[in-house]
Design a protein around this motif. Sequence first.
Motif, PDB file in Angstrom:
ATOM      1  N   ASP A   1       4.083   1.590 -40.871  1.00  0.00           N
ATOM      2  CA  ASP A   1       5.355   1.293 -41.542  1.00  0.00           C
ATOM      3  C   ASP A   1       5.206   0.124 -42.528  1.00  0.00           C
ATOM      4  O   ASP A   1       5.717   0.167 -43.642  1.00  0.00           O
ATOM      5  CB  ASP A   1       6.441   0.885 -40.520  1.00  0.00           C
ATOM      6  N   ASN A   2       4.510  -0.922 -42.093  1.00  0.00           N
ATOM      7  CA  ASN A   2       4.332  -2.111 -42.936  1.00  0.00           C
ATOM      8  C   ASN A   2       3.599  -1.805 -44.235  1.00  0.00           C
ATOM      9  O   ASN A   2       3.767  -2.516 -45.224  1.00  0.00           O
ATOM     10  CB  ASN A   2       3.534  -3.199 -42.202  1.00  0.00           C
TER      11      ASN A   2
ATOM     12  N   ASN B   1       5.188  -1.712 -47.703  1.00  0.00           N
ATOM     13  CA  ASN B   1       5.610  -2.968 -48.349  1.00  0.00           C
ATOM     14  C   ASN B   1       4.901  -3.151 -49.699  1.00  0.00           C
ATOM     15  O   ASN B   1       3.955  -2.426 -50.001  1.00  0.00           O
ATOM     16  CB  ASN B   1       5.278  -4.147 -47.419  1.00  0.00           C
TER      17      ASN B   1
ATOM     18  N   ILE C   1      12.782   2.694 -29.929  1.00  0.00           N
ATOM     19  CA  ILE C   1      11.721   2.091 -30.769  1.00  0.00           C
ATOM     20  C   ILE C   1      12.255   0.998 -31.722  1.00  0.00           C
ATOM     21  O   ILE C   1      11.661  -0.062 -31.835  1.00  0.00           O
ATOM     22  CB  ILE C   1      11.051   3.221 -31.595  1.00  0.00           C
ATOM     23  N   TYR C   2      13.356   1.277 -32.405  1.00  0.00           N
ATOM     24  CA  TYR C   2      13.878   0.306 -33.379  1.00  0.00           C
ATOM     25  C   TYR C   2      15.208  -0.322 -32.942  1.00  0.00           C
ATOM     26  O   TYR C   2      15.865  -0.992 -33.735  1.00  0.00           O
ATOM     27  CB  TYR C   2      14.067   0.977 -34.758  1.00  0.00           C
TER      28      TYR C   2
ATOM     29  N   ARG D   1      14.038  -6.720 -30.881  1.00  0.00           N
ATOM     30  CA  ARG D   1      13.705  -5.289 -30.920  1.00  0.00           C
ATOM     31  C   ARG D   1      12.189  -5.162 -30.805  1.00  0.00           C
ATOM     32  O   ARG D   1      11.459  -6.127 -31.023  1.00  0.00           O
ATOM     33  CB  ARG D   1      14.201  -4.675 -32.228  1.00  0.00           C
ATOM     34  N   LEU D   2      11.739  -3.973 -30.465  1.00  0.00           N
ATOM     35  CA  LEU D   2      10.308  -3.741 -30.290  1.00  0.00           C
ATOM     36  C   LEU D   2       9.627  -3.334 -31.591  1.00  0.00           C
ATOM     37  O   LEU D   2       8.425  -3.502 -31.739  1.00  0.00           O
ATOM     38  CB  LEU D   2      10.077  -2.654 -29.232  1.00  0.00           C
ATOM     39  N   SER D   3      10.385  -2.751 -32.520  1.00  0.00           N
ATOM     40  CA  SER D   3       9.827  -2.326 -33.807  1.00  0.00           C
ATOM     41  C   SER D   3       8.571  -1.472 -33.658  1.00  0.00           C
ATOM     42  O   SER D   3       7.581  -1.665 -34.359  1.00  0.00           O
ATOM     43  CB  SER D   3       9.515  -3.556 -34.677  1.00  0.00           C
ATOM     44  N   GLY D   4       8.607  -0.567 -32.687  1.00  0.00           N
ATOM     45  CA  GLY D   4       7.495   0.375 -32.534  1.00  0.00           C
ATOM     46  C   GLY D   4       6.280  -0.159 -31.794  1.00  0.00           C
ATOM     47  O   GLY D   4       5.232   0.479 -31.791  1.00  0.00           O
TER      48      GLY D   4
ATOM     49  N   ILE E   1      18.711  -4.754 -40.696  1.00  0.00           N
ATOM     50  CA  ILE E   1      17.943  -3.548 -40.374  1.00  0.00           C
ATOM     51  C   ILE E   1      16.615  -3.611 -41.115  1.00  0.00           C
ATOM     52  O   ILE E   1      16.591  -3.891 -42.304  1.00  0.00           O
ATOM     53  CB  ILE E   1      18.659  -2.253 -40.845  1.00  0.00           C
ATOM     54  N   THR E   2      15.518  -3.336 -40.418  1.00  0.00           N
ATOM     55  CA  THR E   2      14.239  -3.280 -41.126  1.00  0.00           C
ATOM     56  C   THR E   2      13.519  -1.953 -40.884  1.00  0.00           C
ATOM     57  O   THR E   2      12.729  -1.529 -41.707  1.00  0.00           O
ATOM     58  CB  THR E   2      13.303  -4.429 -40.691  1.00  0.00           C
ATOM     59  N   LEU E   3      13.803  -1.299 -39.743  1.00  0.00           N
ATOM     60  CA  LEU E   3      13.107  -0.058 -39.373  1.00  0.00           C
ATOM     61  C   LEU E   3      11.599  -0.173 -39.582  1.00  0.00           C
ATOM     62  O   LEU E   3      10.957   0.724 -40.128  1.00  0.00           O
ATOM     63  CB  LEU E   3      13.668   1.144 -40.138  1.00  0.00           C
ATOM     64  N   GLY E   4      11.066  -1.298 -39.164  1.00  0.00           N
ATOM     65  CA  GLY E   4       9.626  -1.498 -39.195  1.00  0.00           C
ATOM     66  C   GLY E   4       9.081  -1.950 -40.543  1.00  0.00           C
ATOM     67  O   GLY E   4       7.878  -2.074 -40.702  1.00  0.00           O
ATOM     68  N   GLY E   5       9.924  -2.187 -41.524  1.00  0.00           N
ATOM     69  CA  GLY E   5       9.471  -2.515 -42.887  1.00  0.00           C
ATOM     70  C   GLY E   5       9.079  -3.978 -43.060  1.00  0.00           C
ATOM     71  O   GLY E   5       9.052  -4.729 -42.113  1.00  0.00           O
TER      72      GLY E   5
END
Lengths: 213, 213
Positions: free
Chosen positions: A59-60, A63, B178-179, A168-171, B209-213
């Motif tokens: 996901d990162n 960026n 997950i998010y 949050r765990l963010s995956g 909100i970032t959804l992993g970003g």
Amino acid sequence: MRIPNHIGIIPDGNRRWAIDKGLSKESGYESGIDPGLLLFKLCEKLGIKEITYYGFTVDNTKNPREQIKAFTEACINSVNILLKEDAELLVVGNTKSPMFPKELLPYTTRRVFGKGGMKVNFLVNYSWKWDLEHLKRSKSVSNNITNQIQSCDVSKMDLIIRWGGRRRLSGFLPVQSIYSDFYIIEDYWPNFKEKHFYDAINWYDAQDITLGG
Amino acid sequence: MRIPNHIGIIPDGNRRWAIDKGLSKESGYESGIDPGLLLFKLCEKLGIKEITYYGFTVDNTKNPREQIKAFTEACINSVNILLKEDAELLVVGNTKSPMFPKELLPYTTRRVFGKGGMKVNFLVNYSWKWDLEHLKRSKSVSNNITNQIQSCDVSKMDLIIRWGGRRRLSGFLPVQSIYSDFYIIEDYWPNFKEKHFYDAINWYDAQDITLGG
């Protein structure tokens, strides 16, 4: 005192730290390297058996390019620093994607450095989908899911510490985080202090274990 | 105001609440039924689209027999109460085990009650292993994991609220969480107050909100 066997680390807040300092976002990542080593030393002192750093995710890699360059370099440097310690190192992530740094390929099977000791896992170009998708290729009839995912060499985490205030765990390792206690530190990761770590450890000591019971 | 689409509820602390009252542990579950309806009504008022209650798990069925009886009955009663509301109800859990209550079998495919509206999911005899194992039987080549697990009719959760002070997921929908943002209420579930809910909603509104970003 009840010490966690395995601690997961979400070192978040590098970009927000940089912005607060009036720096460009990507320059925050470099300042996250020293805290990683400091934390390793504290874990070593306490006899922690395993530690997992959430490096960067697939996901990162959506960026901006300069950020990708900066966090990839920070991960490579962090791993290179840990090679000089007594540790059993493993890098976990999708090596088939061009975003995986070639420099870290030699560490994608666990290797012992110095006298060995603590297991240190580094998630690099990791993705929870990539991790779980592996189940689709499993031929095993066992319901031991943990052995059939990509990250099967990473054990269940007892405690997850996240810097940067987000809850949050963010995956982060969806299977190994199933029963983890989750501790949040408001400070950004580059502002790492010993006190953060000991606060988390003391808090963990006061929790009870139920494992879903 | 940023309202979550989907809220996950971990209604923990029933037994500790009972002990504090000098009651037997299992008698706490009955007192968890009314809060469930109250919470449903508050979500309805706010226009929440989906809510998921963590009823009981396969892990929980290792508890003493009188507790199993009590939490199973509390789940059946909770579902029966919600049938009288405007809702689209789904019970998710391992129906092949004898611990799954037959009374809830008719609701294991989603059914509309009253004028419909909010999706209400109830996890009953749920197990994260059972949920993820389904991937091993998937023939799909898509990496959309969410469509290939047992709980595929439950969408990703935006906010998880847990009562009873523990900061862990305890196997609650590993893929849909997950998010998710994770909010903890120290009070036990039978002590549910409107304020708990609005505190969580206001806290959620202040997150990004970032959804992993």
